[in-house]
Write an enzyme that holds these catalytic residues in place. Structure first.
Site, short mmCIF file in Angstrom:
data_model
loop_
_atom_site.label_atom_id
_atom_site.label_comp_id
_atom_site.label_asym_id
_atom_site.label_seq_id
_atom_site.Cartn_x
_atom_site.Cartn_y
_atom_site.Cartn_z
N LYS A 205 -29.44 -17.27 -10.40
CA LYS A 205 -28.35 -17.38 -9.64
C LYS A 205 -27.33 -16.06 -9.32
O LYS A 205 -27.62 -15.05 -9.99
CB LYS A 205 -27.39 -18.37 -9.94
CG LYS A 205 -28.03 -20.00 -10.03
CD LYS A 205 -28.91 -20.31 -8.71
CE LYS A 205 -29.88 -21.35 -8.98
NZ LYS A 205 -29.57 -22.55 -9.45
C1 LIG Z 1 -30.20 -23.96 -9.75
C2 LIG Z 1 -29.74 -25.18 -9.28
C3 LIG Z 1 -29.38 -26.33 -9.84
C4 LIG Z 1 -29.41 -26.46 -11.28
O1 LIG Z 1 -29.02 -25.36 -11.84
P1 LIG Z 1 -29.15 -25.24 -13.59
O2 LIG Z 1 -27.96 -24.61 -14.13
O3 LIG Z 1 -30.47 -24.41 -13.71
O4 LIG Z 1 -29.24 -26.69 -14.04
C5 LIG Z 1 -29.04 -27.36 -9.16
N1 LIG Z 1 -28.96 -27.37 -7.59
C6 LIG Z 1 -29.33 -26.24 -7.11
C7 LIG Z 1 -29.06 -26.19 -5.64
C8 LIG Z 1 -29.70 -25.26 -7.62
O5 LIG Z 1 -30.09 -24.15 -7.02
#
Ligand SMILES: *Cc1c(COP(=O)(O)O)cnc(C)c1O
Length: 424
Positions: A205
């Site tokens: 992210k």
């Molecule tokens: C990455 C992501 C998640 C989940 O995130 P994690 O921290 O890996 O559990 C949920 N929703 C979206 C849209 C994502 O891109």
């Protein structure tokens, strides 16, 4: 530059673009401080000071709440955990339906099933790829309890219309802003417009702490319920005097002091990291405007886009070549490019075979569920068209890239477009 790389010409991007890297000496120092302090996590599953974790977790939460302008931030070990906790905090249960997007990371659709509710897919907007007030309205039933809206790829969903719809029908809205750092709508940051917002801090992210997530809310009761679900709710509920005991079966969704220390440093960088993505995207879009058959990302009036990824759409007829051939040629030019985003979620086996919990078809065939949900191919035609025909994306937009590299990205796309007749 007159010969396509896929036909043996020289690639526009002839050395790999740098990977996205946001960690610096600040994070290293912060982690060492925690190590030297000796307390890697201070959580206790009893009411009182350490029910809410250690000093670092609580500082992260205070700083997060202040940065995003919300009353409460709750740090967890992932955004997936945050989505699960959000469903529980919302009181979702057997017999309920939760409206979700088919075009997102799987957990933002599947989270409803943790509490034995049934995910119902709304189609996405053809330009923003988010579910919209109209597509949500089309799938509401008397059983709808909540909506999980995703600001997908970083473009904010039409949250104002969605919140109005939710008020009208008494629904809880969870806004998944995992990909939407830096995004906003009419001045409000993405993630702060629903009843609960969810952010991710996983490695991919805009900011990260390895694995982590944060849920935000202005509602003190929802905040307490999120904290209970994070930390063994059933043994703590009595002493916290929480009013509503529904769904207070606790998990361990706790973040350690190490991740909290990294996340605090990353939060200080998020504005600059997001702004660089936006500058890169603006430069790229400018360079790509007007190319026949190619449509750069749309930014709706009032919206600011976070550009987790940079997605273009192609009209294969007007382009004159297939998306597959075009993207293969882009890759040969050295541009990381991928066709589609994720397979429409309802087409995965858990939905097609309707096998989730045990052997009795739970939750789809639960006797408490009075609806009949469809997961048939063709269910969300816009999503399927985007995925199988139109959309492709590159991640070559991130803050590790400067104007010269963005110009190379643009030139790679323009070159393949200019010479596309040779791909036919
Ligand atoms: C990455 C992501 C998640 C989940 O995130 P994690 O921290 O890996 O559990 C949920 N929703 C979206 C849209 C994502 O891109």
């Amino acid at each position: 530059m007159s010969k396509l790389a896929i036909h043996g010409g020289r690639p526009v991007i002839d050395s790999p673009l740098p990977a996205y890297h946001t960690l610096g000496p600040e994070e290293t120092r912060a982690v060492l401080e925690v190590m030297e302090g000796g307390s890697l996590s201070s959580y206790l599953a009893v009411a009182g000071e350490f029910f809410e974790g250690g000093a670092g977790v609580r500082q992260l939460e205070a700083e997060w709440a202040q940065y995003f302008g919300v009353a409460h931030a709750v740090a967890l070990n992932s955004a997936t955990s945050a989505l699960y906790a959000a469903m529980g905090a919302a009181g979702v249960g057997p017999g309920d339906e939760v409206v979700v997007s088919p075009y997102t990371m799987a957990a933002s659709a599947t989270c409803a099933m943790i509490y034995n509710a049934v995910p119902v897919f709304a189609d996405v907007d053809p330009e923003t790829f988010c579910i919209s007030p109209d597509t949500i309205k089309a799938v509401l039933t008397p059983r709808t309890k909540a909506i999980v809206v995703v600001d997908i790829l970083g473009h904010p969903a039409e949250m104002e219309g969605i919140m109005a719809l939710a008020r009208e029908h008494g629904l809880v809205v969870v806004e998944d802003a995992a990909q939407a750092y830096g995004a906003s709508l009419n001045g409000r940051p993405a993630g702060t417009m629903g009843h609960i917002g969810v952010f991710s801090l996983n490695y991919h992210k805009t900011i990260q702490c390895g694995e982590g997530g944060v849920a935000v809310t202005d509602d003190p009761e929802l905040a307490l319920r999120l904290k209970l679900i994070r930390n063994h709710a059933e043994v703590v509920a009595e002493d916290t005097h929480v009013a509503n005991l529904v769904d207070l079966v606790g998990f361990n969704f706790r973040m350690t002091e190490l991740e909290a220390a990294i996340a605090r440093q990353q939060l200080r960088k998020v504005a600059a990291l997001a702004a660089q993505r936006q500058a890169n995207a603006a430069r790229l879009t400018q360079a790509l405007n007007g190319l026949e058959g190619l449509i750069p990302p749309v930014v709706r009036p009032g919206a600011s886009h976070g550009y987790y990824l940079y997605a273009l759409r192609c009209d294969q007829e007007r382009l004159g070549v297939s998306r597959a051939a075009f993207v293969a040629a882009l890759r040969a030019e050295g541009l990381p490019a991928v066709e589609g985003y994720v397979k429409p979620i309802y087409l995965s086996p858990i939905y097609q075979e309707r096998i989730a919990y045990g052997m009795t078809g739970c939750p789809f065939a639960c006797p408490l569920y009075q609806g009949s949900v469809s997961y048939a191919k063709g269910l969300c035609p816009v999503c399927e068209r985007l995925h199988y025909q139109e959309l492709f994306f590159t991640n070559a937009i991130h803050a590790g890239l400067g104007p010269e590299q963005i110009d190379l990205v643009a030139e790679a796309i323009r070159k393949v477009h200019r010479l596309r007749a040779e791909l036919a």
